[in-house]
Design a protein around this motif. Structure first.
Motif, mmCIF file in Angstrom:
data_model
loop_
_atom_site.group_PDB
_atom_site.id
_atom_site.type_symbol
_atom_site.label_atom_id
_atom_site.label_comp_id
_atom_site.label_asym_id
_atom_site.label_seq_id
_atom_site.Cartn_x
_atom_site.Cartn_y
_atom_site.Cartn_z
ATOM 1 N N MET A 1 20.387 72.684 -2.995
ATOM 2 C CA MET A 1 21.170 71.834 -2.445
ATOM 3 C C MET A 1 21.243 70.531 -2.990
ATOM 4 S SD MET A 1 22.799 71.139 0.521
ATOM 5 C CE MET A 1 22.524 72.259 1.355
ATOM 6 N N SER A 2 22.343 69.583 -2.832
ATOM 7 C CA SER A 2 22.626 68.345 -3.632
ATOM 8 C C SER A 2 21.327 67.534 -3.359
ATOM 9 C CB SER A 2 24.113 67.916 -3.218
ATOM 10 O OG SER A 2 24.134 66.563 -3.706
ATOM 11 N N ALA A 3 21.490 66.317 -4.150
ATOM 12 C CA ALA A 3 20.452 65.358 -3.717
ATOM 13 C C ALA A 3 21.138 64.129 -2.977
ATOM 14 C CB ALA A 3 19.829 65.084 -5.087
ATOM 15 N N ALA A 374 37.483 71.403 -2.335
ATOM 16 C CA ALA A 374 36.860 71.766 -3.577
ATOM 17 C C ALA A 374 35.717 71.101 -4.067
ATOM 18 C CB ALA A 374 37.887 72.226 -4.717
ATOM 19 N N ASP A 375 35.925 69.829 -4.288
ATOM 20 C CA ASP A 375 35.072 68.900 -4.717
ATOM 21 C C ASP A 375 33.582 68.809 -3.677
ATOM 22 O OD1 ASP A 375 36.574 67.925 -6.821
ATOM 23 O OD2 ASP A 375 37.315 66.515 -5.978
ATOM 24 N N ALA A 376 34.056 68.790 -2.598
ATOM 25 C CA ALA A 376 32.915 68.848 -1.602
ATOM 26 C C ALA A 376 32.041 70.018 -1.752
ATOM 27 C CB ALA A 376 33.359 68.797 -0.192
ATOM 28 N N MET A 377 32.735 71.149 -1.943
ATOM 29 C CA MET A 377 31.801 72.523 -2.076
ATOM 30 C C MET A 377 31.195 72.536 -3.377
ATOM 31 S SD MET A 377 34.542 75.425 -0.425
ATOM 32 C CE MET A 377 34.504 75.475 1.380
ATOM 33 N N ARG A 378 31.597 71.966 -4.261
ATOM 34 C CA ARG A 378 31.007 71.940 -5.750
ATOM 35 C C ARG A 378 29.483 71.142 -5.834
ATOM 36 N NH1 ARG A 378 35.150 70.011 -8.173
ATOM 37 N NH2 ARG A 378 36.018 71.992 -8.400
ATOM 38 N N VAL A 379 29.537 70.237 -4.689
ATOM 39 C CA VAL A 379 28.374 69.495 -4.504
ATOM 40 C C VAL A 379 27.485 70.117 -3.587
ATOM 41 C CG1 VAL A 379 27.400 67.362 -3.766
ATOM 42 C CG2 VAL A 379 29.505 67.284 -5.102
ATOM 43 N N TYR A 381 27.479 73.290 -2.896
ATOM 44 C CA TYR A 381 26.760 74.621 -3.409
ATOM 45 C C TYR A 381 26.683 74.546 -4.794
ATOM 46 C CZ TYR A 381 28.193 76.720 1.207
ATOM 47 O OH TYR A 381 28.124 77.086 2.418
ATOM 48 N N PRO A 382 25.610 73.918 -5.437
ATOM 49 C CA PRO A 382 25.744 73.651 -6.906
ATOM 50 C C PRO A 382 25.834 74.985 -7.563
ATOM 51 C CG PRO A 382 23.893 72.423 -5.664
ATOM 52 C CD PRO A 382 24.499 73.260 -4.835
ATOM 53 N N GLY A 383 26.707 74.850 -8.648
ATOM 54 C CA GLY A 383 26.724 76.053 -9.459
ATOM 55 C C GLY A 383 28.071 76.963 -9.242
ATOM 56 N N GLU A 384 28.515 76.579 -7.837
ATOM 57 C CA GLU A 384 29.600 77.481 -7.488
ATOM 58 C C GLU A 384 30.976 77.046 -7.310
ATOM 59 O OE1 GLU A 384 29.339 80.616 -6.856
ATOM 60 O OE2 GLU A 384 27.009 80.978 -6.870
ATOM 61 N N GLU A 385 32.034 77.476 -7.494
ATOM 62 C CA GLU A 385 33.300 77.070 -6.986
ATOM 63 C C GLU A 385 33.861 77.668 -5.884
ATOM 64 O OE1 GLU A 385 34.888 74.671 -9.067
ATOM 65 O OE2 GLU A 385 33.162 74.392 -10.408
ATOM 66 N N MET A 386 34.777 76.798 -5.383
ATOM 67 C CA MET A 386 35.327 77.183 -4.163
ATOM 68 C C MET A 386 36.325 78.497 -4.345
ATOM 69 S SD MET A 386 38.104 74.826 -1.677
ATOM 70 C CE MET A 386 39.466 75.092 -2.713
ATOM 71 N N GLN A 387 36.238 79.353 -3.452
ATOM 72 C CA GLN A 387 36.903 80.604 -3.457
ATOM 73 C C GLN A 387 37.994 80.631 -2.368
ATOM 74 O OE1 GLN A 387 36.567 83.008 -5.983
ATOM 75 N NE2 GLN A 387 34.937 81.407 -6.791
ATOM 76 N N THR A 388 39.074 81.305 -2.434
ATOM 77 C CA THR A 388 40.116 81.491 -1.520
ATOM 78 C C THR A 388 40.275 82.907 -1.081
ATOM 79 O OG1 THR A 388 41.162 79.660 -2.422
ATOM 80 C CG2 THR A 388 42.422 80.733 -0.826
ATOM 81 N N SER A 389 40.047 83.208 0.201
ATOM 82 C CA SER A 389 40.136 84.693 0.771
ATOM 83 C C SER A 389 41.115 84.642 1.864
ATOM 84 C CB SER A 389 38.690 85.128 1.112
ATOM 85 O OG SER A 389 38.262 84.575 2.341
ATOM 86 N N GLY A 390 41.179 85.799 2.433
ATOM 87 C CA GLY A 390 41.940 85.962 3.471
ATOM 88 C C GLY A 390 40.906 86.328 4.766
ATOM 89 N N LEU A 443 31.142 65.310 2.943
ATOM 90 C CA LEU A 443 31.622 65.140 1.868
ATOM 91 C C LEU A 443 33.154 65.439 1.849
ATOM 92 C CD1 LEU A 443 28.993 66.796 -0.597
ATOM 93 C CD2 LEU A 443 29.274 64.371 0.312
ATOM 94 N N PHE A 444 33.821 66.403 2.364
ATOM 95 C CA PHE A 444 35.167 66.293 2.404
ATOM 96 C C PHE A 444 35.691 65.173 3.220
ATOM 97 C CE2 PHE A 444 38.674 67.460 5.323
ATOM 98 C CZ PHE A 444 39.796 67.873 4.371
ATOM 99 N N LEU A 445 35.209 64.690 4.240
ATOM 100 C CA LEU A 445 35.851 63.645 5.172
ATOM 101 C C LEU A 445 35.781 62.484 4.201
ATOM 102 C CD1 LEU A 445 34.375 64.544 8.438
ATOM 103 C CD2 LEU A 445 36.495 64.803 7.898
#
Length: 451
Positions: A1-3, A374-379, A381-390, A443-445
């Motif tokens: 988890m982010s600091a 995407a920027d919020a999720m990167r923080v 979920y360290p080491g992960e990039e945002m994925q897009t699914s249905g 973080l998104f907000l």
């Protein structure tokens, strides 16, 4: 988890969040008075409204929607000139599907094996708690930088359209620059995911009658038309030999472009028994995100215990049809009804009644809000990039929002990853996912306000 201080604040708030989720789960808020008292939904709505008032929301209201259910609205004004973000969740839940099938009582939040179990824990009472955590963390770290509207629906699971019709009649109510629908889920636990498409849905009740009353199967069987047998024939006509959905006139060969769902992973997530084949053709992603899917939800017929040797005079079923993006749910409903009528054998009397409907949805993932997410999720979920699914399920309000507010950016996140087993027995939520997604939303907000 982010600091990040936001993450530290949310971690400190988790015990309170667990206690609040336990209170909200304790309401048996199934939006069907034939199964549970309406007072359970009303109590859940009051709880949500009281919670928003305690958080400083203004204009808090319990809205009586046209389908006889209630939704909860609140507004938290933001700084001058700040954008407005709508946060959505729903407090109504699916029925528990038999109390004895649960390993712990469905309406008691139970901590077991690192997860919190209870009906609605993930879908979607946990989504409301996620919104609260994000807002509280922002308040504790400089304030909420956007205006916030919260809407908590009371009939999402029933598909009866109450909030959609209310919003259409009151278009200013839910207007916002961006909308976070907290009712989907990560593709896999720990993999940050936004949902880009939703299948729509239609629900119909079909009833077949052949006789004035039941008859002795020995005296009349073999010539008297059996309504239950006719119904079985009709239901079987909705699938091809490989199990794919077949509704006359409905396209069923669409393809999904994007994140793929490996068959082995799907079998494990769906808990398919050894030796049992998956149904349909194409990739798993094609089948669950891009194509229609019919499901028989229930049948009105005598149970095995207590059955008599009778030819049945009447029988009925509740049928769900998931409608992929690109198809119109109303047109699909007409095709389904026509199919049921055309495939009823022996001149049996058939009646079909629509019980619910929602349009499919497709998001614009190229909008600026998705970059902020995407920027919020990167923080978070360290080491992960945002994925897009249905998502194969339906959130009927999404298409209504997209129609009413075509300039709004709509994002779908949530707690319903595969292990959550939403709509099944032993539904649960991962507290780690609740924590990380609350950080994500906060973080998104903050990112979205910064532009």
């Amino acid at each position: 988890m982010s600091a990040d201080p936001i993450a530290e604040t949310i971690a400190s708030l988790l015990p309170r969040a667990k206690a609040e989720l336990a209170e909200l789960v304790s309401f048996a808020s199934v939006a069907d008075p034939a199964q549970y008292p309406k007072s359970e939904c009303e109590a859940a709505a009051r709880w949500c409204a009281d919670t928003l008032r305690a958080e400083g929301f203004t204009d808090v209201a319990v809205l009586d929607t046209p389908d006889g259910t209630q939704s909860v609205y609140g507004h938290l004004p933001g700084p001058a000139g700040a954008p407005t973000v709508l946060l959505y969740a729903h407090y109504d839940v699916q029925p528990p599907l038999g109390l004895d099938a649960w390993d712990s009582p469905p309406f008691e939040l139970t901590d077991r094996d690192g997860r919190w179990y209870g009906r609605g824990a993930a879908d979607c009472k946990g989504g409301f708690i996620m919104h609260l955590l994000a807002l509280r963390a922002l308040k504790a770290n400089g304030g909420v930088p956007v205006g916030v509207k919260v809407i908590v629906e009371g009939s999402e699971e029933q598909g009866t359209g109450g909030l959609e019709r209310y919003a259409e009649a009151n278009p200013a109510l839910l207007a916002a620059d961006a909308m976070v629908i907290g009712d989907s889920g990560n593709f896999r636990e720990g993999l940050p995911t936004v949902t880009a498409t939703l299948r729509g849905m239609t629900l119909v009740r079909v009833r077949i009658d052949t006789l004035e009353g039941n008859l002795h199967s020995g005296q009349f069987g073999g010539a008297a038309p059996d309504a239950l047998a006719a119904l079985i024939r009709v239901l079987d006509s909705l699938r091809s030999d490989d199990g794919a959905t077949t509704v006359d006139g409905l396209d069923a060969d669409q393809s999904w472009q994007g994140l793929q769902y490996p068959e082995a992973d799907f079998r494990q997530d769906a808990k398919v028994l050894d030796g049992v084949e998956l149904i349909g053709t194409g990739s798993v992603s094609d089948r669950i995100w891009a194509r229609p899917a019919v499901t028989v939800l229930g049948i009105d017929a005598p149970p095995v215990v207590g059955a008599t040797p009778s030819v049945q005079a009447g029988a009925g079923a509740l049928i769900s049809l998931r409608v992929p993006p690109g198809e119109d749910a109303a047109a699909a409903t007409r095709l389904l009804i026509a199919h049921l009528e055309a495939h009823t054998p022996w001149g049996a009397r058939v009646s079909v009644e629509q019980a619910g409907q929602g349009q499919p949805f497709r998001a614009d993932v190229t909008s600026p809000a998705y970059a902020a997410m995407a920027d919020a999720m990167r923080v978070a979920y360290p080491g992960e990039e945002m994925q897009t699914s249905g998502m194969g399920g339906s959130i009927p309000l999404c298409n209504t929002l997209a129609t009413l507010y075509p300039e709004a950016e709509i994002l779908l996140i949530g707690l319903s990853e595969p292990k959550a087993q939403i709509h099944a027995v032993n539904e649960s939520v991962s507290p780690e996912e609740l924590e990380r997604l609350s950080v994500t939303e906060a973080l998104f907000l903050r990112n979205y306000a910064a532009g």
